[in-house]
Design an enzyme around this catalytic site. Structure first.
Site, PDB file in Angstrom:
ATOM      1  N   ASP A 256       2.906   7.815   3.536  1.00  0.00           N
ATOM      2  CA  ASP A 256       2.491   7.047   2.355  1.00  0.00           C
ATOM      3  C   ASP A 256       3.609   6.076   1.965  1.00  0.00           C
ATOM      4  OD1 ASP A 256       1.704   6.142  -0.186  1.00  0.00           O
ATOM      5  OD2 ASP A 256       0.800   8.074  -0.700  1.00  0.00           O
TER       6      ASP A 256
ATOM      7  N   GLY B 232      -1.221   8.975   6.282  1.00  0.00           N
ATOM      8  CA  GLY B 232      -0.744   8.050   5.277  1.00  0.00           C
ATOM      9  C   GLY B 232      -1.246   8.385   3.882  1.00  0.00           C
ATOM     10  N   HIS B 233      -1.310   7.358   3.044  1.00  0.00           N
ATOM     11  CA  HIS B 233      -1.735   7.529   1.652  1.00  0.00           C
ATOM     12  C   HIS B 233      -3.136   8.111   1.572  1.00  0.00           C
ATOM     13  CE1 HIS B 233      -1.930   6.642  -2.635  1.00  0.00           C
ATOM     14  NE2 HIS B 233      -3.053   5.980  -2.441  1.00  0.00           N
ATOM     15  N   PHE B 234      -4.023   7.628   2.427  1.00  0.00           N
ATOM     16  CA  PHE B 234      -5.384   8.159   2.520  1.00  0.00           C
ATOM     17  C   PHE B 234      -5.416   9.131   3.702  1.00  0.00           C
ATOM     18  CE2 PHE B 234      -5.886   4.078   0.368  1.00  0.00           C
ATOM     19  CZ  PHE B 234      -6.707   4.397  -0.698  1.00  0.00           C
TER      20      PHE B 234
ATOM     21  N   GLN C 179      -4.349  15.400  -3.155  1.00  0.00           N
ATOM     22  CA  GLN C 179      -4.024  14.632  -1.960  1.00  0.00           C
ATOM     23  C   GLN C 179      -3.363  13.321  -2.374  1.00  0.00           C
ATOM     24  OE1 GLN C 179      -6.398  11.876   0.276  1.00  0.00           O
ATOM     25  NE2 GLN C 179      -4.180  11.557   0.425  1.00  0.00           N
TER      26      GLN C 179
END
Length: 314
Positions: A252, A278-280, A141
């Site tokens: 992201d 997004g990134h997380f 991920q």
């Protein structure tokens, strides 16, 4: 590869399984970890990113714990684990991977799926190279193993690697500021209202602890060794061909979506999904991630192995 809307997924998969919050001593350090599910169920080792901790998996763990054993440690310097000063501890990715190795030994883990996010990528790939016989598969991920995954933000970061003294103040300001912590989560998402601000406030509080600037500077300066290791990791992927699920947040700000599709070069059978997150990814798409992970993991459950279905955890 797909980019389905989360609305296409059915109702959430929820359980009453509980998370246990534990510590174990590893080479004189207190290593904190979250654990859920029955110990004899298939195991997932969840490796977090920067500047998070095992807390980033809080929403995911209960959605999988009825059928899987989940273990999520905090690295030294992160979350609830010990954070010795950088003068006393070598904050490098090699060293953190070594601690993860010893952590798995301490818990008696002998076979598991690796779940890699951000910093969990370089730590997890090092671990996989050292313990290939343990790796049942990968769930990736927003963790990069290819140059094309490094977006425009990495121009300034590469300058820091070339001349640490000249660029350290600029890089650290972005890495340890409250606004930097917020942007790492929200990125360019068109749905900022879905993000809990407590997440980056807590991360900023962690980054504000005494000694953190030096810890994070040392560790990110060492990140250059990860980029240099990409060909080695790619060769390992080509040789071992682990079953792999890639779940990538398209919003992201740091890791480009080309970093997701690049895995298909070494792993033509990998499942690759670009998500509206997004990134997380778990901030915005925990339910979809849980469904996709269950499908991936259930398809690889040993023949005849029963589902645990809320059996009592130890």
């Amino acid at each position: 590869m797909s980019a389905e809307s989360p609305r296409a997924w059915g109702p959430n998969i929820a359980t009453h399984a509980t998370t246990r919050y534990r510590t174990v001593e590893v080479e004189g350090l207190k290593i904190f970890y979250r654990e859920a599910g029955a110990a004899d169920a298939p195991t997932l080792l969840l490796l977090h990113g920067f500047p998070s901790s095992s807390r980033m998996f809080d929403a995911l763990i209960p959605l999988l714990a009825s059928d899987y054993h989940l273990v999520a440690p905090d690295y030294p310097g992160f979350g609830q684990s010990d954070a010795p000063p950088a003068s006393d501890f070598d904050y490098t990715f090699d060293h953190l991977a070594h601690i993860v190795d010893r952590f798995t030994d301490a818990l008696g883990l002998t076979g598991y799926f690796l779940c890699l996010q951000d910093y969990g990528g370089p730590i997890g790939f090092r671990h996989a190279l050292r313990r290939p016989e343990r790796i049942r598969g990968l769930i990736i991920q927003n963790a990069v193993a290819h140059e094309e995954g490094l977006g425009p933000m990495w121009v300034a970061r590469r300058a820091f690697w070339r001349d640490r003294q000249a660029h350290e103040a600029t890089v650290l300001a972005a890495f340890t500021s409250l606004e930097g912590a917020r942007l790492r989560h929200v990125g360019s998402s068109p749905n900022p209202e879905r993000y809990n601000p407590d997440t980056w406030l807590d991360e900023f509080a962690m980054l504000s602890r005494p000694g953190q600037e030096r810890i994070q500077s040392d560790l990110f300066y060492d990140y250059r060794t990860n980029v240099a290791s990409y060909p080695t990791w790619q060769a390992w992927l080509s040789e071992h061909r682990p079953p792999t699920l890639v779940l990538w947040g398209r919003f992201d700000p740091s890791f480009a979506v080309d970093g997701a599709t690049a895995y298909a070069r070494q792993l033509p059978d990998a499942e690759i999904h670009l998500l509206d997150a997004g990134h997380f990814v778990l901030d915005e798409a925990a339910d979809e991630v849980a469904v996709r992970m269950r499908r991936f993991l259930d398809a690889r459950r040993p023949a005849g192995a029963p589902h645990t279905h809320n059996r009592r955890s130890p």
